[in-house]
Write an enzyme that holds these catalytic residues in place. Sequence first.
Site, mmCIF file in Angstrom:
data_model
loop_
_atom_site.group_PDB
_atom_site.id
_atom_site.type_symbol
_atom_site.label_atom_id
_atom_site.label_comp_id
_atom_site.label_asym_id
_atom_site.label_seq_id
_atom_site.Cartn_x
_atom_site.Cartn_y
_atom_site.Cartn_z
ATOM 1 N N LYS A 117 -34.044 -18.962 -103.793
ATOM 2 C CA LYS A 117 -33.021 -19.947 -103.447
ATOM 3 C C LYS A 117 -31.834 -19.260 -102.768
ATOM 4 C CE LYS A 117 -29.929 -23.318 -105.539
ATOM 5 N NZ LYS A 117 -29.531 -24.093 -106.719
ATOM 6 N N GLU A 150 -34.610 -8.396 -107.505
ATOM 7 C CA GLU A 150 -36.048 -8.175 -107.752
ATOM 8 C C GLU A 150 -36.858 -8.657 -106.550
ATOM 9 O OE1 GLU A 150 -33.943 -9.661 -109.789
ATOM 10 O OE2 GLU A 150 -34.212 -8.938 -111.855
ATOM 11 N N GLY A 176 -32.713 -23.866 -109.440
ATOM 12 C CA GLY A 176 -33.867 -22.961 -109.332
ATOM 13 C C GLY A 176 -35.023 -23.385 -110.236
ATOM 14 N N ARG A 177 -34.685 -23.699 -111.490
ATOM 15 C CA ARG A 177 -35.764 -24.043 -112.447
ATOM 16 C C ARG A 177 -36.276 -25.460 -112.255
ATOM 17 N NH1 ARG A 177 -30.974 -22.891 -114.525
ATOM 18 N NH2 ARG A 177 -29.743 -24.457 -115.630
ATOM 19 N N GLU A 194 -32.966 -21.854 -120.143
ATOM 20 C CA GLU A 194 -31.906 -21.563 -119.167
ATOM 21 C C GLU A 194 -31.002 -22.787 -119.027
ATOM 22 O OE1 GLU A 194 -32.428 -18.539 -115.742
ATOM 23 O OE2 GLU A 194 -32.463 -20.458 -114.705
ATOM 24 N N HIS A 229 -55.757 -18.822 -134.069
ATOM 25 C CA HIS A 229 -56.260 -17.587 -134.664
ATOM 26 C C HIS A 229 -55.218 -16.474 -134.608
ATOM 27 C CE1 HIS A 229 -60.311 -19.145 -135.255
ATOM 28 N NE2 HIS A 229 -60.026 -19.874 -134.186
ATOM 29 N N LYS A 248 -27.301 -8.710 -114.714
ATOM 30 C CA LYS A 248 -27.523 -8.341 -113.301
ATOM 31 C C LYS A 248 -26.454 -7.356 -112.833
ATOM 32 C CE LYS A 248 -29.169 -12.852 -111.654
ATOM 33 N NZ LYS A 248 -28.874 -13.932 -110.726
HETATM 34 O O1 F6P Z 1 -31.301 -15.207 -112.767
HETATM 35 C C1 F6P Z 1 -31.575 -16.544 -112.968
HETATM 36 C C2 F6P Z 1 -31.915 -17.213 -111.678
HETATM 37 O O2 F6P Z 1 -30.762 -17.498 -110.984
HETATM 38 C C3 F6P Z 1 -32.718 -18.475 -111.934
HETATM 39 O O3 F6P Z 1 -31.948 -19.561 -112.255
HETATM 40 C C4 F6P Z 1 -33.487 -18.581 -110.681
HETATM 41 O O4 F6P Z 1 -34.571 -19.450 -110.822
HETATM 42 C C5 F6P Z 1 -33.880 -17.142 -110.449
HETATM 43 O O5 F6P Z 1 -32.751 -16.404 -110.859
HETATM 44 C C6 F6P Z 1 -34.265 -16.792 -109.052
HETATM 45 O O6 F6P Z 1 -33.239 -17.036 -108.154
HETATM 46 P P1 F6P Z 1 -33.495 -17.102 -106.605
HETATM 47 O O7 F6P Z 1 -34.429 -18.217 -106.346
HETATM 48 O O8 F6P Z 1 -32.149 -17.330 -105.981
HETATM 49 O O9 F6P Z 1 -34.089 -15.788 -106.168
#
Ligand code: F6P
Length: 546
Positions: free
Chosen positions: A208, A214, A270-271, A356, A387, A511
């Site tokens: 987003k 990452e 995002g979620r 979240e 199990h 972060k």
């Molecule tokens: O660190 C949390 C977050 O902001 C989430 O809410 C989001 O889904 C994820 O990181 C990834 O963010 P992006 O889509 O901006 O890479």
Amino acid sequence: MSDTPQLTRRPEWTALEDHRAQFQQHLRELFAEDPSRAERYTVRVGDLRIDYSKHLITDETLALLQELATATDVSGLRDAMFRGERINVTENRAVLHTALRAPRDAVIEVDGENVVPKVHEVLDRMAGFADRVRSGEWTGHTGRRIRNVVNIGIGGSDLGPAMAYEALRAYTDRELTVRFVSNVDGADLHEATRDLDPAETLFIVASKTFTTIETITNATSARDWLVAGLGGDDKAVARHFVALSTNAEKVAAFGIDTANMFEFWDWVGGRYSYDSAIGLSLMIAIGPDRFREMLDGFRIVDDHFRNAPAEANAPLLLGLLGVWYGNFFDAQTHAVLPYSHYLSKFTAYLQQLDMESNGKSVQRDGEPVEWQTGPVVWGTPGTNGQHAYYQLLHQGTKLIPADLIGFANPVAELSGELKAQHDLLMANLFAQGQALAFGKTADEVRAEGVPEEQVPHRTFHGNHPTTTILATELTPSVLGQLIALYEHKVFVQGAIWNIDSFDQWGVELGKVLAKRVEPALTEGADVPGLDPSTAALVAAYRTLRK
Ligand code: F6P
């Protein structure tokens, strides 16, 4: 501080506390008193049949919970969300994932602009692109057709499409290899690409913000892998990389042509984003028609949430039940147990959606909450769990409300013996719901001739609450229905707890600190402000590092 009374001082809340204090009945008694509760406490929405009769509730409980929902104006906030008001107060944003599945002729305005045409324009572009990849018309740099799709993203830019791809595997093009890379651990990208041919591989960079470390790190490594594999020609990137983002500037800065970008907007959290452009990998896998069927499924539950009367409103009821256990029984966790191998990533997806969203300890105005908010959500597919950890559900000391999710039919692809196994799978679901609720009394155990010293060990107290969600079949539409059900359940709870369910400031500190600590690991830099424990760990890491 506002003039509205604190949640726990509202008369509707204290009425629930009093009711809880007097609530003694076992589920065995509740069913004996009213055998019709199974029918009365079942709600239907779309293809979902939701049985909430095995809960520690009576008509009075439900009435009191509904009064709490009215007092906290859940429906007012719901309507504000659907209208596009900026209910994400800390980020001053509208919350309009529901617009992502609105029909073409709907009008939903943000700041006076109807956003629905933009949604469909992007969906149409995604469909065109997905069709070209699926048909082989979209080729890689060397002219070979794309056979592998690798989505690079994390959190909401990974969990949704990864979960849905797994859920809808039976609907996917089996000729395509689709993988999801999220972890900044290089092992993730390594394992995802080690057996792939770069000439046949498409990377979808999903972010987003397009600043997530990452994702950008993995995307950069993927680009290097691709260019190296295609003879060092940078021009290859254009045919092998597309971006899904709200941030065109950052996409361009990364080196992806914005013509190859599929957009979404800041009013999509995002979620809550996998039915936006973030779902492109899924759309390529299942095809645009199936993707649209999934959106239709979401919409069935959106319409239901908006219009169904409170007493038959599934997300409202499920949200209220969670409040009942979390706030009045002090339940700390909530288990989601799908009886479907295809839903193996479903609970992991819900963890982000729920935790979240509702893992908050201040109210919308910044005042601390004085009540429990979101639960720990956990679980894995049911039969495997049986199990492993079900022992604790049955005979442990904790109250753990659980959702049991199953389907009347296996996916159409299964046949013969594998299809027949479905009855056994579902027999397990029904048996667990029954055992959890009704248990086995000491007298029943004795009647089986069990020696007296073993009776306590073999007795099941029961009275463990479950919701059973029985759907027809795991189709794209049903998946959409299920996800929308949980989205709105989470919404209801956030509304009652008076928290902002749409921000996620809690992930920021880690972060920032990771960025600060990294030079200490890579260069041995002296990072000021490290606490003694972390400083010692960093020093040990440097010593052990080869
Ligand atoms: O660190 C949390 C977050 O902001 C989430 O809410 C989001 O889904 C994820 O990181 C990834 O963010 P992006 O889509 O901006 O890479």
